[in-house]
Structure formats: C-alpha cells, structure tokens
Scaffold this motif. Structure first.
Motif, PDB file in Angstrom:
ATOM      1  N   ARG A  19     130.149  -2.495  17.026  1.00  0.00           N
ATOM      2  CA  ARG A  19     130.206  -2.888  18.430  1.00  0.00           C
ATOM      3  C   ARG A  19     130.550  -4.366  18.505  1.00  0.00           C
ATOM      4  O   ARG A  19     129.779  -5.210  18.046  1.00  0.00           O
ATOM      5  N   LEU A  20     131.708  -4.658  19.068  1.00  0.00           N
ATOM      6  CA  LEU A  20     132.118  -6.041  19.256  1.00  0.00           C
ATOM      7  C   LEU A  20     131.651  -6.536  20.615  1.00  0.00           C
ATOM      8  O   LEU A  20     131.602  -5.778  21.583  1.00  0.00           O
ATOM      9  N   SER A  21     131.333  -7.815  20.665  1.00  0.00           N
ATOM     10  CA  SER A  21     130.964  -8.464  21.916  1.00  0.00           C
ATOM     11  C   SER A  21     131.837  -9.695  22.114  1.00  0.00           C
ATOM     12  O   SER A  21     132.264 -10.328  21.142  1.00  0.00           O
ATOM     13  N   CYS A  22     132.072 -10.025  23.354  1.00  0.00           N
ATOM     14  CA  CYS A  22     132.803 -11.242  23.697  1.00  0.00           C
ATOM     15  C   CYS A  22     132.068 -11.898  24.853  1.00  0.00           C
ATOM     16  O   CYS A  22     132.048 -11.362  25.966  1.00  0.00           O
ATOM     17  N   ALA A  23     131.453 -13.034  24.560  1.00  0.00           N
ATOM     18  CA  ALA A  23     130.691 -13.766  25.568  1.00  0.00           C
ATOM     19  C   ALA A  23     131.573 -14.861  26.166  1.00  0.00           C
ATOM     20  O   ALA A  23     132.138 -15.674  25.427  1.00  0.00           O
ATOM     21  N   ASN A  74     128.957  -7.866  33.906  1.00  0.00           N
ATOM     22  CA  ASN A  74     129.313  -9.093  34.630  1.00  0.00           C
ATOM     23  C   ASN A  74     128.112 -10.006  34.838  1.00  0.00           C
ATOM     24  O   ASN A  74     128.283 -11.211  35.020  1.00  0.00           O
ATOM     25  N   ALA A  75     126.919  -9.447  34.784  1.00  0.00           N
ATOM     26  CA  ALA A  75     125.722 -10.279  34.906  1.00  0.00           C
ATOM     27  C   ALA A  75     125.511 -11.119  33.650  1.00  0.00           C
ATOM     28  O   ALA A  75     124.886 -12.185  33.710  1.00  0.00           O
ATOM     29  N   LYS A  76     126.032 -10.634  32.523  1.00  0.00           N
ATOM     30  CA  LYS A  76     125.880 -11.345  31.252  1.00  0.00           C
ATOM     31  C   LYS A  76     127.180 -12.019  30.800  1.00  0.00           C
ATOM     32  O   LYS A  76     127.244 -12.587  29.711  1.00  0.00           O
ATOM     33  N   ASN A  77     128.231 -11.917  31.634  1.00  0.00           N
ATOM     34  CA  ASN A  77     129.531 -12.511  31.279  1.00  0.00           C
ATOM     35  C   ASN A  77     130.012 -12.054  29.906  1.00  0.00           C
ATOM     36  O   ASN A  77     130.516 -12.849  29.104  1.00  0.00           O
ATOM     37  N   THR A  78     129.859 -10.773  29.649  1.00  0.00           N
ATOM     38  CA  THR A  78     130.166 -10.239  28.327  1.00  0.00           C
ATOM     39  C   THR A  78     130.957  -8.943  28.443  1.00  0.00           C
ATOM     40  O   THR A  78     130.667  -8.109  29.304  1.00  0.00           O
TER      41      THR A  78
END
Length: 115
Positions: A19-23, A74-78
């Motif tokens: 699982r990739l994440s992008c903050a 969208n609440a975590k900008n991720t």
C-alpha cells in the motif's frame, strides 16, 4: 511550499501486496486531481491510476485493473494506492502527481517485485 511525499514501497514477492501513500502539504489538496505514475528502468513514465478531487471518479491503466485500487482521504491530505497480486512487471519507481491549475510531483518510492 508544496510537498508530495510518497511512502510504502519496498521489496515484495510475486502475488504479494503493498500500500503506497502520498502525503501532500502546501496546497489545497481537496481541489486537486491525484494520479499515481510509475517508471521502470529504460521505460517511459506511465499513468497507473487517477482519482478525482472528490474521490468520486477513478481510472486505471489496463495493466493494473482489478489489482490496484486508488483512494484518497481529503481530511488527511493523502492519496493511497493499494496494490494486490503484484507481478514482476510492476517493478518501478512510483510517483504521485497533483493536478489542478499547476502540476506537482513527488520524489517517488521504489517498488520491487521479485522472488
């Protein structure tokens, strides 16, 4: 200053998952369309998946349909990329990209699928 920071890459065996994440920071995340791209050595960068600003529309490259899922908070900008049933041909540097009136790129996270 806009920053996109990817994480979650690594070495995984064929058939495995990542699982990739992008903050994101420094931008109004909720108005940006978010995309995941990848680039393998010697190949052009290709679009893997995209998601609309509200998260109500997604699109995928044919090569990953049914295996990858893009989502956003969208609440975590991720933005996330869930990758299942990984194949050696998924090996690449994965980048997130934010698109609205401007385009921003992250630095990438390496995904290697190998036994």
């Amino acid at each position: 200053q806009v920053q996109l920071v990817e994480s979650g890459g690594g070495l995984v065996q064929p058939g495995g998952s990542l699982r990739l994440s992008c903050a994101a920071s420094g931008l109004t995340f909720s108005v940006y369309r978010m995309n995941w791209y990848r680039q393998a050595p010697g190949k052009e960068r290709e679009l893997v998946a995209g998601i609309a600003s509200a998260g109500d529309s997604t699109n995928y490259a044919d090569s990953v349909k049914g295996r990858f899922t893009i989502s956003r908070d969208n609440a975590k900008n991720t933005v996330y990329l869930q990758m299942n049933s990984l194949k050696p041909e998924d090996t690449a540097m994965y980048y997130c990209m934010a698109l609205f009136t401007k385009v921003y790129w992250g630095q990438g996270t390496q995904v290697t699928v190998s036994s």
